[in-house]
Design a protein around this motif. Structure first.
Motif, PDB file in Angstrom:
ATOM      1  N   ALA A 243      -1.570  -1.062   4.828  1.00 50.58           N
ATOM      2  CA  ALA A 243      -2.296  -0.047   4.214  1.00 50.58           C
ATOM      3  C   ALA A 243      -1.850   1.385   4.301  1.00 50.58           C
ATOM      4  N   PHE A 244      -0.373   1.699   4.061  1.00 49.86           N
ATOM      5  CA  PHE A 244      -0.020   3.108   4.317  1.00 49.86           C
ATOM      6  C   PHE A 244      -0.554   4.059   3.106  1.00 49.86           C
ATOM      7  N   THR A 245      -1.227   3.390   2.186  1.00 51.64           N
ATOM      8  CA  THR A 245      -1.573   4.519   1.132  1.00 51.64           C
ATOM      9  C   THR A 245      -2.890   4.939   1.398  1.00 51.64           C
ATOM     10  N   ASN A 246      -3.913   4.342   2.362  1.00 61.84           N
ATOM     11  CA  ASN A 246      -5.133   4.649   2.635  1.00 61.84           C
ATOM     12  C   ASN A 246      -5.147   5.727   3.862  1.00 61.84           C
ATOM     13  N   PRO A 247      -5.904   6.866   3.516  1.00 56.61           N
ATOM     14  CA  PRO A 247      -5.705   7.799   4.507  1.00 56.61           C
ATOM     15  C   PRO A 247      -6.691   7.581   5.768  1.00 56.61           C
ATOM     16  N   TYR A 262      -1.567   5.240   7.818  1.00 56.33           N
ATOM     17  CA  TYR A 262      -1.218   5.851   6.693  1.00 56.33           C
ATOM     18  C   TYR A 262       0.225   6.459   6.722  1.00 56.33           C
ATOM     19  N   ASP A 263       0.836   6.558   5.596  1.00 58.02           N
ATOM     20  CA  ASP A 263       2.321   7.213   5.586  1.00 58.02           C
ATOM     21  C   ASP A 263       2.232   7.846   4.253  1.00 58.02           C
ATOM     22  N   ALA A 264       2.075   9.600   4.494  1.00 55.89           N
ATOM     23  CA  ALA A 264       1.978  10.201   3.179  1.00 55.89           C
ATOM     24  C   ALA A 264       2.966  10.325   2.357  1.00 55.89           C
ATOM     25  N   ALA A 265       4.116  10.160   2.888  1.00 51.99           N
ATOM     26  CA  ALA A 265       5.279  10.131   1.948  1.00 51.99           C
ATOM     27  C   ALA A 265       5.559   8.574   1.250  1.00 51.99           C
ATOM     28  N   ALA A 266       4.978   7.619   1.848  1.00 53.32           N
ATOM     29  CA  ALA A 266       5.365   6.399   1.162  1.00 53.32           C
ATOM     30  C   ALA A 266       3.950   6.227   0.354  1.00 53.32           C
TER      31      ALA A 266
END
Length: 285
Positions: A243-247, A262-266
């Motif tokens: 779910a790295f795109t979901n803040p 969450y991963d802002a860079a990815a």
């Protein structure tokens, strides 16, 4: 859309006639710097988009730029296992602002969403265990979307998140009529029993630290898609979790004890890559 903005400077104490004369003098087209051309940016509006199949009604969310009078390519957005929620709608809004007509589909019917992982797991499993029914829902949405006057007859693409990523990968594996299938932290579980030829693009964005997706399943799905003729690209993002795109992933993971983050860079990198793929597939760039 363009509009002409003329700056008017009214000096206090002048008679009305004198003020008008001064404005006309300052607004003269012969003098540079008195006229500014202002271009309007997109104005995105969303609406409920209903479609039916198998006796059930589904409530999708259609987003488009109402400042744009030209027909534009369509992109389906397939939600996470929680259902069609604000996150899926926000992604549809982003696509609409960038020049697409975006439909966030409803895979569960009636616009229902899950509030607990157990319920979400049940909803998503019911869909993936009956691919013919899932395909019928997608085809109903696509068929009705093509009839919308804002949609150009230039092809269609699909993007999906988590559960939705698995759906769009299976759409490509089933040979459905889309030009690109883009998965973000999707579950690479094969639901299609009889794969069909697919000559479009498949992008799979995966978290390198995603403990919910095995390397074996990811490799097997990519291989199956390549065997059907797809142009497959798999991108792993180091240290990115599921779910790295979901803040909201960190809060959800903490609430339910799940390995999410969450991963802002990815998120930024995968979004840029997806937009480039969509532009190439749908705008012939």
């Amino acid at each position: 859309m363009r509009t002409l903005l003329t700056l008017l400077c009214l000096v206090p104490g002048l008679l009305a006639g004198s003020a008008i004369a001064e404005v006309e003098e300052e607004s003269s087209p012969d003098e540079p710097g008195t006229e500014v051309n202002i271009a309007w940016g997109p104005r995105v509006e969303g609406e409920i988009f209903e479609y039916s199949t198998g006796g059930e009604t589904y409530q999708g969310y259609l987003a488009r730029n109402v400042n744009d009078s030209e027909a534009r390519p369509a992109v389906l957005v397939v939600h996470e296992w929680w259902g069609l929620d604000d996150y899926a709608r926000a992604r549809a809004d982003q696509l609409a602002a960038l020049g697409f007509v975006a439909l966030a589909v409803d895979m569960y019917g009636g616009g229902q969403t899950a509030t607990h992982p157990d319920q979400a797991s049940e909803f998503s499993a019911q869909v993936m265990q009956d691919w013919p029914a899932a395909r019928a829902r997608l085809e109903a949405a696509m068929s009705q979307l093509r009839e919308h006057p804002a949609v150009a007859d230039t092809g269609m693409a699909a993007i999906g998140y988590c559960f939705g990523g698995g759906v769009v990968m299976n759409m490509a594996l089933a040979g459905m009529p889309i030009d690109a299938a883009i998965s973000f932290h999707g579950s690479p579980t094969q639901a299609v029993n009889t794969p069909q030829a697919f000559e479009g693009v498949v992008q799979i964005h995966n978290g390198g630290a995603d403990s919910l997706v095995t390397r074996e399943d990811l490799t097997a799905m990519a291989g199956a898609l390549e065997a059907q003729g797809a142009d497959v690209e798999v991108i792993n993002y180091p240290d990115a979790r599921h779910a790295f795109t979901n803040p909201g992933a960190d809060a959800t993971g903490e609430e339910f004890g799940m390995p999410l983050g969450y991963d802002a860079a990815a998120d930024a990198a995968s979004w840029q890559a997806a937009l480039l793929a969509l532009d190439k597939a749908l705008n012939n760039d």
